[in-house]
Design an enzyme around this catalytic site. Structure first.
Site, short mmCIF file in Angstrom:
data_model
loop_
_atom_site.label_atom_id
_atom_site.label_comp_id
_atom_site.label_asym_id
_atom_site.label_seq_id
_atom_site.Cartn_x
_atom_site.Cartn_y
_atom_site.Cartn_z
N CYS A 29 70.06 69.50 115.38
CA CYS A 29 69.15 69.98 116.07
C CYS A 29 69.42 71.56 116.17
O CYS A 29 70.56 72.10 116.88
CB CYS A 29 68.97 69.39 117.52
SG CYS A 29 67.74 70.60 118.34
N GLY A 41 51.48 71.47 114.39
CA GLY A 41 52.53 72.45 113.98
C GLY A 41 53.78 72.57 114.37
O GLY A 41 54.37 73.55 114.12
N HIS A 79 60.18 73.27 123.53
CA HIS A 79 60.23 74.78 123.37
C HIS A 79 58.77 75.18 123.78
O HIS A 79 57.81 74.37 123.34
CB HIS A 79 60.90 75.40 122.36
CG HIS A 79 59.73 75.09 120.86
ND1 HIS A 79 60.13 74.05 120.23
CD2 HIS A 79 58.96 75.67 120.23
CE1 HIS A 79 59.26 74.00 119.35
NE2 HIS A 79 58.70 75.12 119.32
#
Ligand code: AMP
Length: 114
Positions: free
Chosen positions: A5, A92, A99
């Site tokens: 990640c 998207g 975040h």
């Protein structure tokens, strides 16, 4: 920390980023491909795949993340700003660590809502 990640690696300072703010449970850094004069990503230090998962699993951290956005906008010299949470690949999202995009200096709402 989740394997492979990229945002976990930024939080762990294993890969570089331009950090603009840090709180107990969040880190904020400039987006590598900015779409506005200010384009900062605020992420929880804990790994959750998206903002909805974060809000469910760690509501206090989600609140801290949201509170950080205004502080960072002020720090960057903006009173007005947009927050974008891309949630899911179809919307998207490309990095599956929660975040929020903090965008200032351009009225993003005009792109979608006007
Ligand atoms: P999203 O499409 O909502 O998942 O947004 C992911 C964002 O992360 C994109 O705007 C990318 O430009 C940004 N990004 C990807 N890698 C990095 C990195 N290493 N440092 C800063 N921003 C990044």
């Amino acid at each position: 920390m989740a394997e492979d990640c990229i945002f976990c690696k930024i939080v762990a300072r294993e890969i570089p980023a331009e950090v603009v703010a840090e709180s107990e449970h969040t880190l904020a850094f400039r987006d590598i491909n900015p779409k506005a004069p200010v384009h900062v990503l605020v992420v929880p230090k804990v790994h959750q795949p998206d903002a909805a998962s974060l809000a469910q699993a760690e509501p206090q951290v989600a609140a801290e993340l949201l509170a950080q956005t205004r502080a960072i906008a002020t720090q960057e010299g903006y009173e007005d700003y947009n927050l974008v949470f891309n949630t899911g690949a179809g919307a998207g999202q490309t990095v599956f660590h929660a975040h929020v995009h903090l965008l200032a200096g351009v009225d993003v709402s005009k792109l979608f809502l006007a």
